[in-house]
Design a protein around this motif. Sequence first.
Motif, PDB file in Angstrom:
ATOM      1  N   LYS A   1      52.179 -44.403 -13.349  1.00 48.96           N
ATOM      2  CA  LYS A   1      52.120 -43.026 -12.864  1.00 48.96           C
ATOM      3  C   LYS A   1      50.687 -42.668 -12.483  1.00 48.96           C
ATOM      4  O   LYS A   1      49.742 -43.105 -13.112  1.00 48.96           O
ATOM      5  CB  LYS A   1      52.607 -42.048 -13.944  1.00 48.96           C
ATOM      6  CG  LYS A   1      54.091 -41.936 -14.069  1.00 48.96           C
ATOM      7  CD  LYS A   1      54.487 -41.026 -15.222  1.00 48.96           C
ATOM      8  CE  LYS A   1      54.073 -39.580 -14.987  1.00 48.96           C
ATOM      9  NZ  LYS A   1      54.515 -38.695 -16.098  1.00 48.96           N
TER      10      LYS A   1
ATOM     11  N   ASP B   1      55.634 -42.038  -9.035  1.00 50.39           N
ATOM     12  CA  ASP B   1      55.281 -40.640  -9.295  1.00 50.39           C
ATOM     13  C   ASP B   1      56.419 -39.675  -8.982  1.00 50.39           C
ATOM     14  O   ASP B   1      56.360 -38.506  -9.357  1.00 50.39           O
ATOM     15  CB  ASP B   1      54.023 -40.265  -8.504  1.00 50.39           C
ATOM     16  CG  ASP B   1      52.811 -41.054  -8.987  1.00 50.39           C
ATOM     17  OD1 ASP B   1      52.488 -40.943 -10.176  1.00 50.39           O
ATOM     18  OD2 ASP B   1      52.225 -41.796  -8.181  1.00 50.39           O
TER      19      ASP B   1
ATOM     20  N   THR C   1      52.033 -36.265  -5.248  1.00 46.32           N
ATOM     21  CA  THR C   1      51.237 -37.369  -4.696  1.00 46.32           C
ATOM     22  C   THR C   1      50.249 -36.888  -3.637  1.00 46.32           C
ATOM     23  O   THR C   1      49.314 -37.618  -3.310  1.00 46.32           O
ATOM     24  CB  THR C   1      52.128 -38.474  -4.080  1.00 46.32           C
ATOM     25  OG1 THR C   1      52.877 -37.949  -2.967  1.00 46.32           O
ATOM     26  CG2 THR C   1      53.107 -39.017  -5.121  1.00 46.32           C
TER      27      THR C   1
END
Length: 215
Positions: A127, A134, A171
């Motif tokens: 992650k 993610d 992200t």
Amino acid sequence: MGFQLTSKDYADYIRKTYELIYSKGDYITALDSATGDGDHWTNINMGFEKLVEVAEELEQKSVFEEFMQIGTIMMSVIGGSSGVLYGSAYLAAAKVLKEKESIGNEELCQVLDAMLQAIISRGNAQKGWKTMIDCLAPAVECYQACIAQGLDEKVTADQVKQAAIDGAESTRDMEAVRGRATYQANKGVGHLDPGAVTMSYQIATLMDFVKEHCE
């Protein structure tokens, strides 16, 4: 209330997902072109297109056999690292479904977790690295929490869907640790990861599908 997804149901889900991914071609290609090779959509779309071609065959199998075949197809058809990661994810998830006739709430959570662990292991990633993890990891964590709390399946589906969408959106502010975006001065900051976005499409479609099949 509850749901049990059969092999036919999952094949129908694949069809719905393909329609969505296909419709987002220009958007995903533009995302990927900003930070990568621009071929992510082509690769993912090719994989799901092949799955739709054999969907009637998939419907006739057990859910274990169905997931095994999906994994094999994705590994052979999808180009680049995505093929290996998706293939590994489905092959790992298939083990959860061995000797199962259908996929219920807890099995589906276990399936997604198995996919996540396979992608983390095969991709040697985690992650926060601006990847599909993610999106998938927050969705799995949310799913596990919902089950622990004994939440209604429809409520669970809504929360897992939102966790996946929010995960993909997160992200945008991350620096890439892998891939071509790492070569950019800003390491892709300000751009969404296309792999996380296409993963969010799959999870969102799956959760909508689950809601439709809750009794």
